[in-house]
Design an enzyme around this catalytic site. Structure first.
Site, PDB file in Angstrom:
ATOM      1  N   LYS A   1       7.849  -6.578  14.797  1.00 41.38           N
ATOM      2  CA  LYS A   1       8.035  -5.205  14.337  1.00 41.38           C
ATOM      3  C   LYS A   1       8.873  -4.395  15.331  1.00 41.38           C
ATOM      4  O   LYS A   1       9.708  -3.576  14.931  1.00 41.38           O
ATOM      5  CB  LYS A   1       6.678  -4.528  14.122  1.00 41.38           C
ATOM      6  CG  LYS A   1       5.905  -5.049  12.916  1.00 41.38           C
ATOM      7  CD  LYS A   1       6.598  -4.758  11.590  1.00 41.38           C
ATOM      8  CE  LYS A   1       6.560  -3.298  11.247  1.00 41.38           C
ATOM      9  NZ  LYS A   1       7.207  -3.032   9.914  1.00 41.38           N
TER      10      LYS A   1
ATOM     11  N   ASP B   1      14.907  -9.820  -1.993  1.00 41.69           N
ATOM     12  CA  ASP B   1      14.541 -10.558  -0.787  1.00 41.69           C
ATOM     13  C   ASP B   1      15.305  -9.945   0.378  1.00 41.69           C
ATOM     14  O   ASP B   1      16.497 -10.221   0.557  1.00 41.69           O
ATOM     15  CB  ASP B   1      14.889 -12.042  -0.955  1.00 41.69           C
ATOM     16  CG  ASP B   1      14.596 -12.865   0.289  1.00 41.69           C
ATOM     17  OD1 ASP B   1      14.037 -12.303   1.271  1.00 41.69           O
ATOM     18  OD2 ASP B   1      14.943 -14.067   0.308  1.00 41.69           O
ATOM     19  N   ILE B   2      14.630  -9.111   1.162  1.00 43.73           N
ATOM     20  CA  ILE B   2      15.339  -8.396   2.233  1.00 43.73           C
ATOM     21  C   ILE B   2      15.822  -9.325   3.335  1.00 43.73           C
ATOM     22  O   ILE B   2      16.638  -8.929   4.169  1.00 43.73           O
ATOM     23  CB  ILE B   2      14.472  -7.269   2.835  1.00 43.73           C
ATOM     24  CG1 ILE B   2      13.236  -7.827   3.538  1.00 43.73           C
ATOM     25  CG2 ILE B   2      14.112  -6.242   1.780  1.00 43.73           C
ATOM     26  CD1 ILE B   2      12.472  -6.792   4.360  1.00 43.73           C
TER      27      ILE B   2
ATOM     28  N   TRP C   1      -3.742   1.565  11.146  1.00 47.43           N
ATOM     29  CA  TRP C   1      -4.998   1.507  10.389  1.00 47.43           C
ATOM     30  C   TRP C   1      -4.817   2.006   8.959  1.00 47.43           C
ATOM     31  O   TRP C   1      -5.551   2.871   8.472  1.00 47.43           O
ATOM     32  CB  TRP C   1      -6.076   2.303  11.105  1.00 47.43           C
ATOM     33  CG  TRP C   1      -6.520   1.752  12.424  1.00 47.43           C
ATOM     34  CD1 TRP C   1      -5.817   0.939  13.270  1.00 47.43           C
ATOM     35  CD2 TRP C   1      -7.779   1.996  13.075  1.00 47.43           C
ATOM     36  NE1 TRP C   1      -6.546   0.658  14.397  1.00 47.43           N
ATOM     37  CE2 TRP C   1      -7.760   1.297  14.307  1.00 47.43           C
ATOM     38  CE3 TRP C   1      -8.900   2.738  12.746  1.00 47.43           C
ATOM     39  CZ2 TRP C   1      -8.822   1.310  15.211  1.00 47.43           C
ATOM     40  CZ3 TRP C   1      -9.973   2.765  13.640  1.00 47.43           C
ATOM     41  CH2 TRP C   1      -9.939   2.049  14.858  1.00 47.43           C
TER      42      TRP C   1
ATOM     43  N   GLN D   1       0.815  -1.214   0.000  1.00 47.22           N
ATOM     44  CA  GLN D   1       0.000   0.000   0.000  1.00 47.22           C
ATOM     45  C   GLN D   1       0.854   1.272   0.000  1.00 47.22           C
ATOM     46  O   GLN D   1       0.652   2.169  -0.819  1.00 47.22           O
ATOM     47  CB  GLN D   1      -0.930   0.012   1.220  1.00 47.22           C
ATOM     48  CG  GLN D   1      -1.971  -1.091   1.220  1.00 47.22           C
ATOM     49  CD  GLN D   1      -3.012  -0.878   2.310  1.00 47.22           C
ATOM     50  OE1 GLN D   1      -4.006  -0.207   2.128  1.00 47.22           O
ATOM     51  NE2 GLN D   1      -2.762  -1.460   3.474  1.00 47.22           N
TER      52      GLN D   1
ATOM     53  N   TYR E   1       3.214 -10.343  15.541  1.00 47.78           N
ATOM     54  CA  TYR E   1       3.390  -9.224  14.603  1.00 47.78           C
ATOM     55  C   TYR E   1       4.024  -8.028  15.313  1.00 47.78           C
ATOM     56  O   TYR E   1       5.044  -7.492  14.865  1.00 47.78           O
ATOM     57  CB  TYR E   1       2.046  -8.826  13.995  1.00 47.78           C
ATOM     58  CG  TYR E   1       2.105  -7.547  13.195  1.00 47.78           C
ATOM     59  CD1 TYR E   1       2.873  -7.455  12.032  1.00 47.78           C
ATOM     60  CD2 TYR E   1       1.401  -6.405  13.611  1.00 47.78           C
ATOM     61  CE1 TYR E   1       2.936  -6.276  11.312  1.00 47.78           C
ATOM     62  CE2 TYR E   1       1.460  -5.227  12.888  1.00 47.78           C
ATOM     63  CZ  TYR E   1       2.226  -5.175  11.736  1.00 47.78           C
ATOM     64  OH  TYR E   1       2.293  -3.996  11.027  1.00 47.78           O
TER      65      TYR E   1
ATOM     66  N   ALA F   1       7.042  -5.563   4.667  1.00 49.77           N
ATOM     67  CA  ALA F   1       6.698  -6.084   5.998  1.00 49.77           C
ATOM     68  C   ALA F   1       5.794  -7.300   5.870  1.00 49.77           C
ATOM     69  O   ALA F   1       5.112  -7.479   4.853  1.00 49.77           O
ATOM     70  CB  ALA F   1       5.998  -5.019   6.833  1.00 49.77           C
TER      71      ALA F   1
ATOM     72  N   THR G   1       4.629   0.230  13.522  1.00 52.86           N
ATOM     73  CA  THR G   1       3.207   0.049  13.791  1.00 52.86           C
ATOM     74  C   THR G   1       2.808   0.377  15.222  1.00 52.86           C
ATOM     75  O   THR G   1       3.634   0.320  16.144  1.00 52.86           O
ATOM     76  CB  THR G   1       2.826  -1.428  13.497  1.00 52.86           C
ATOM     77  OG1 THR G   1       1.479  -1.679  13.885  1.00 52.86           O
ATOM     78  CG2 THR G   1       3.724  -2.382  14.284  1.00 52.86           C
TER      79      THR G   1
END
Length: 293
Positions: free
Chosen positions: A130, A37-38, A151, A11, A126, A61, A102
């Site tokens: 992160k 490919d990180i 969001w 996004q 998650y 991510a 996040t």
């Protein structure tokens, strides 16, 4: 300004690529997971060494919050190890790294808005992965910006706006969680904020590196967000009738991963430092037709 974008089909990655394509002063290398490919340090080093970016923006991510509870190794590989390798490579070539994080790094039980200095306490894989990524980026590269957001929605990828429009076109009534609160954030605004910061860094301005929060206002519940989405869709003639919406509790909608009940992020710091305003998510819904593709 030479900008390496990872996760270019996500996004925010799509928005970054689109916006920077219009900037004559930016040379951009936008790569997806197939191109970079990180999680492979050798590949990361090779790409960074060859391209020699001045700015790396990591928009890659593993964001499948519920799947992360089972895909633990994959979550840490993408959300911790990948950012670590990118940050380390950035340090070697003298680049700055801008990394997206996040609200899930917080427990979500605070009263009021979370500020950057609040204690983190992620409740699921998650959020934990992160947070580990944040730590790795800060440790590996002196010139780092960690941008926490929440969001996220946009024209590309999967998000709440698209889900509501899809379900609303086929169902007469929907149950929406009404006791989780946050700031919907338009992906295009996140991209714009990152680009503004990148330009300040590239032109040599003295800035404070570290963690910043960026999300949308006004803060609402998922239920209130859904109401606005459908009111906008009906008002613009996208759908003929608004489905009935029932506000339910988190307990009534169990998920494998716990969601923060409070995802309100304060955007005061980023506004003071860069004059960047909070995302106006209601404005971003003005062309709601764009979210149906």
């Amino acid at each position: 300004m030479r900008v390496l974008i990872t996760g270019c089909y996500g996004q925010v990655g799509c928005s970054l690529t689109d916006q920077l394509a219009k900037d004559a002063n930016a040379t951009v290398l936008a790569l997806d997971r197939d191109s970079l490919d990180i999680t492979n340090q050798d590949v990361v080093n090779a790409v960074v060494t060859e391209f020699k970016p001045t700015i790396i923006i990591n928009a890659a991510a593993h964001t499948a919050v519920d799947r992360a509870e089972e895909e633990v190794e994959l979550s840490y590989a993408i959300n911790r190890d990948g950012p670590k390798y990118l940050a380390k490579a950035a340090q070697v070539v003298g680049a700055a790294i801008l990394h997206i994080s996040t609200d899930y790094v917080f427990e979500g039980d605070k009263v009021g808005e979370y500020v950057e200095s609040d204690i983190t306490n992620p409740q699921g894989i998650y959020g934990k992965s992160k947070l580990a990524g944040e730590t790795a980026v800060a440790e590996m590269c002196d010139k780092h910006i960690i941008l926490r957001t929440a969001w996220v929605f946009g024209e590309k990828g999967n998000n709440f706006v698209k889900t509501m429009l899809r379900l609303g076109s086929t169902r007469d009534a929907l149950n929406i969680v009404g006791d989780q609160f946050g700031g919907p954030t338009y992906a295009g605004d996140i991209a714009n904020a990152l680009i503004q910061i990148a330009k300040r860094i590239d032109q040599g301005d003295v800035i404070e590196f570290g963690i910043y929060h960026f999300s949308g206002l006004p803060h609402v519940s998922w239920y209130e967000f859904a109401e606005t989405i459908f009111d906008t869709a009906v008002g613009q003639g996208l759908i003929q009738k608004k489905p009935g919406l029932n506000s339910i509790t988190t307990e009534q909608y169990p998920t494998p991963a716990k969601r923060p009940s409070n995802s309100r992020l304060s955007t005061e710091k980023i506004n003071n430092a860069f004059a960047i305003e909070a995302s106006n998510w209601k404005t971003a819904l003005n062309n709601i037709q764009a979210y149906t593709g």
